[in-house]
Write a protein that holds these residues in place. Structure first.
Motif, mmCIF file in Angstrom:
data_model
loop_
_atom_site.group_PDB
_atom_site.id
_atom_site.type_symbol
_atom_site.label_atom_id
_atom_site.label_comp_id
_atom_site.label_asym_id
_atom_site.label_seq_id
_atom_site.Cartn_x
_atom_site.Cartn_y
_atom_site.Cartn_z
ATOM 1 N N LYS A 4 0.979 -1.213 -0.127
ATOM 2 C CA LYS A 4 0.094 0.138 0.145
ATOM 3 C C LYS A 4 0.731 1.203 0.056
ATOM 4 N N TYR A 5 0.364 2.145 -0.663
ATOM 5 C CA TYR A 5 1.254 3.296 -0.851
ATOM 6 C C TYR A 5 0.745 4.735 -0.208
ATOM 7 N N PHE A 6 1.077 5.636 0.158
ATOM 8 C CA PHE A 6 0.833 6.982 0.606
ATOM 9 C C PHE A 6 1.236 8.001 -0.609
ATOM 10 N N VAL A 7 0.281 9.087 -0.799
ATOM 11 C CA VAL A 7 0.611 9.685 -1.878
ATOM 12 C C VAL A 7 0.621 11.258 -1.436
ATOM 13 N N ASP A 90 -2.832 11.651 0.277
ATOM 14 C CA ASP A 90 -3.694 10.793 -0.374
ATOM 15 C C ASP A 90 -3.240 9.270 0.055
ATOM 16 N N CYS A 91 -3.782 8.343 -0.368
ATOM 17 C CA CYS A 91 -3.471 6.963 -0.096
ATOM 18 C C CYS A 91 -3.849 5.866 -1.276
ATOM 19 N N THR A 92 -3.308 5.018 -1.605
ATOM 20 C CA THR A 92 -4.074 3.821 -2.246
ATOM 21 C C THR A 92 -5.272 3.211 -1.615
ATOM 22 N N PRO A 93 -6.382 3.032 -2.102
ATOM 23 C CA PRO A 93 -7.633 2.470 -1.542
ATOM 24 C C PRO A 93 -7.463 1.147 -0.887
ATOM 25 N N ASP A 94 -7.925 1.006 0.378
ATOM 26 C CA ASP A 94 -7.787 -0.275 1.209
ATOM 27 C C ASP A 94 -9.233 -0.808 1.370
ATOM 28 N N GLU A 95 -9.664 -1.896 0.771
ATOM 29 C CA GLU A 95 -11.027 -2.406 1.021
ATOM 30 C C GLU A 95 -11.295 -2.739 2.626
ATOM 31 N N SER A 96 -10.321 -3.087 3.242
ATOM 32 C CA SER A 96 -10.450 -3.422 4.577
ATOM 33 C C SER A 96 -10.722 -1.890 5.453
ATOM 34 N N TRP A 97 -10.490 -0.732 4.986
ATOM 35 C CA TRP A 97 -10.555 0.569 5.619
ATOM 36 C C TRP A 97 -12.057 1.001 5.641
ATOM 37 N N LYS A 164 11.402 15.344 -1.355
ATOM 38 C CA LYS A 164 12.153 14.211 -1.387
ATOM 39 C C LYS A 164 12.143 14.038 0.115
ATOM 40 N N ASP A 165 12.761 15.054 0.953
ATOM 41 C CA ASP A 165 12.930 14.740 2.404
ATOM 42 C C ASP A 165 11.664 14.670 3.054
ATOM 43 N N ILE A 166 10.760 15.114 2.731
ATOM 44 C CA ILE A 166 9.424 15.205 3.238
ATOM 45 C C ILE A 166 8.635 13.640 3.149
ATOM 46 N N LEU A 167 8.925 13.137 1.840
ATOM 47 C CA LEU A 167 8.467 11.622 1.531
ATOM 48 C C LEU A 167 9.365 10.886 2.491
ATOM 49 N N LYS A 173 7.489 8.056 9.994
ATOM 50 C CA LYS A 173 6.741 8.953 11.223
ATOM 51 C C LYS A 173 5.369 8.665 10.864
ATOM 52 N N VAL A 174 4.749 8.447 9.698
ATOM 53 C CA VAL A 174 3.271 8.203 9.658
ATOM 54 C C VAL A 174 2.868 6.972 8.896
ATOM 55 N N GLY A 175 3.502 6.989 7.616
ATOM 56 C CA GLY A 175 3.219 5.668 6.542
ATOM 57 C C GLY A 175 3.313 4.428 7.208
ATOM 58 N N LYS A 176 4.434 4.111 7.907
ATOM 59 C CA LYS A 176 4.706 2.848 8.518
ATOM 60 C C LYS A 176 3.531 2.325 9.464
ATOM 61 N N LYS A 177 3.142 3.455 10.314
ATOM 62 C CA LYS A 177 2.189 2.969 11.060
ATOM 63 C C LYS A 177 1.167 2.328 10.615
ATOM 64 N N TYR A 178 0.552 2.805 9.134
ATOM 65 C CA TYR A 178 -0.479 2.314 8.689
ATOM 66 C C TYR A 178 -0.385 1.390 7.614
ATOM 67 N N GLY A 179 1.043 0.998 7.429
ATOM 68 C CA GLY A 179 1.355 -0.048 6.684
ATOM 69 C C GLY A 179 1.616 0.617 5.077
ATOM 70 N N PHE A 180 1.990 1.934 4.847
ATOM 71 C CA PHE A 180 2.234 2.494 3.854
ATOM 72 C C PHE A 180 3.709 2.490 3.491
ATOM 73 N N ILE A 181 4.156 2.383 2.162
ATOM 74 C CA ILE A 181 5.229 2.754 1.720
ATOM 75 C C ILE A 181 5.292 3.738 0.768
ATOM 76 N N ARG A 182 6.493 4.380 0.427
ATOM 77 C CA ARG A 182 6.382 5.660 -0.562
ATOM 78 C C ARG A 182 6.655 4.848 -1.972
ATOM 79 N N GLY A 183 5.994 5.330 -2.903
ATOM 80 C CA GLY A 183 6.047 4.875 -4.039
ATOM 81 C C GLY A 183 7.085 5.541 -4.740
ATOM 82 N N LYS A 184 7.532 4.958 -5.964
ATOM 83 C CA LYS A 184 8.737 5.393 -7.010
ATOM 84 C C LYS A 184 8.437 5.464 -8.145
ATOM 85 N N GLY A 185 7.848 6.901 -8.802
ATOM 86 C CA GLY A 185 7.500 6.878 -10.241
ATOM 87 C C GLY A 185 6.615 5.880 -10.913
#
Length: 352
Positions: A4-7, A90-97, A164-167, A173-185
């Motif tokens: 899952k990705y955060f945007v 934003d983030c990718t949709p999660d059916e369980s959410w 780049k630093d923000i991502l 600090k936030v993404g991993k807490k919800y199981g999100f990772i950073r997308g690349k291109g």
């Protein structure tokens, strides 16, 4: 397990029109959007969550606020400079959410950015629930309330607004807490579109859990790695051209300086040549005068020799005459002696 990705989107604002249309208009739904915003479900607009209410209704109000709170000695906002920036989370949709899961994630994201940009005046913060899926709009002004100054330069120096630093920091600090990772291109676009396609195929499940149906927004896929590489390449080329321009400018300045010095030396040379010509003329005149004097001196020497010879002869004659007279008459008359000397002078052309 699917990734899952955060945007995160980041854009700067400079004009009053952007404040009116983007911040006031779009974020707070104060004007009607037609074709370009057909993905808005107006029946759900009342479900939008305002986390920080709109602080200013126009850019002029923001500038007046900054002017009143500006610390002594600090500069006003320059004409044409960015007055603020917006972050979209934003983030990718999660059916369980459920909706509450999205809201919790977006509220954490808001707190993260408020902490990261502590002191900057928050203009508004809104969670939109009336589009394809919940997402956050948070708008900051570049005016730092705590320090009473516009903060663009210091943000840049501290590298706080570098995407780049923000991502990277947001992921920890936030993404991993919800199981999100950073997308690349492209890697981000593929799973995002795949997830949205599946959500469309299973709209009944999604509708039951989320209460709305996600739609795929057709956008051109951008290879961010390639784009960044091209931008860096162009940036390096621009830097090289700037260095070359500075180098050639320096050469041109040196050439102008040498040309100026050469002109001065030419004038000085011309003056020296005129002076030399004058001196040569004087030297020639002195030479002629010297020759004349030498000639006169030679003539005087010749006359002097003649005079000396005449003196010698005169003295000899005078001596003989006096001897002859004294031998005849022991008592020589002085008057007679003078007459004799005058006679000798006349005979030998003597001037003494």
């Amino acid at each position: 397990m699917k990734e899952k990705y955060f945007v995160i989107g980041f854009r700067r604002y400079k004009t009053a029109e952007e404040f009116k249309n983007k911040v006031v208009g779009h974020n707070h739904r104060t004007r009607h959007y037609t074709k370009s915003h057909s993905n808005i479900d107006w029946s759900r607009t009342n479900k939008n969550i305002i986390l920080t209410d709109l602080q200013f209704n126009s850019l002029d109000e923001l500038l007046d606020f900054a002017k009143q709170n500006l610390s002594k000695g600090k500069r006003q906002l320059k004409k044409g400079a960015a007055w603020g920036f917006e972050i979209v989370v934003d983030c990718t949709p999660d059916e369980s959410w459920s909706e509450s899961d999205y809201i919790r994630y977006l509220k954490d994201a808001e707190q993260y950015f408020k902490k990261r940009f502590k002191g900057l005046k928050v203009i508004s913060s809104v969670i939109h629930m009336d589009e394809t899926k919940p997402h956050l709009h948070i708008v900051f002004s570049y005016f730092n309330e705590l320090e009473g100054q516009w903060y663009q330069r210091k943000l840049k120096e501290k590298k706080l607004d570098r995407l780049k630093d923000i991502l990277k920091d947001f992921e920890e600090k936030v993404g991993k807490k919800y199981g999100f990772i950073r997308g690349k291109g492209k890697e981000l676009d593929k799973p995002l579109k795949k997830a949205l396609s599946k959500a469309l195929d299973e709209k009944i499940v999604v509708e039951k859990k989320l209460g709305f149906i996600p739609t795929i927004k057709k956008e051109k896929v951008i290879d961010t790695k390639k784009a960044v590489k091209q931008i860096k390449k162009l940036n390096n080329k621009v830097k090289r051209l700037i260095r070359e321009a500075e180098y050639y400018q320096e050469i041109e300045n040196k050439y102008k300086e040498l040309k100026r010095k050469n002109l001065m030396l030419s004038k000085e040379k011309e003056q020296l040549e005129k002076r030399l010509e004058t001196l040569e003329q004087k030297a020639l005149e002195l030479k002629k005068e010297n020759e004349k004097l030498r000639k006169e001196n030679k003539e005087l020497k010749q006359k002097n020799i003649v005079l000396v010879d005449n003196y010698k002869k005169a003295l000899e004659v005078a001596a003989r005459e006096i001897h002859m007279r004294t031998s005849r008459d022991k008592k020589v008359n002085e008057k007679m002696l003078d007459v004799t000397i005058d006679k000798i002078k006349k005979d030998y052309s003597l001037s003494i």
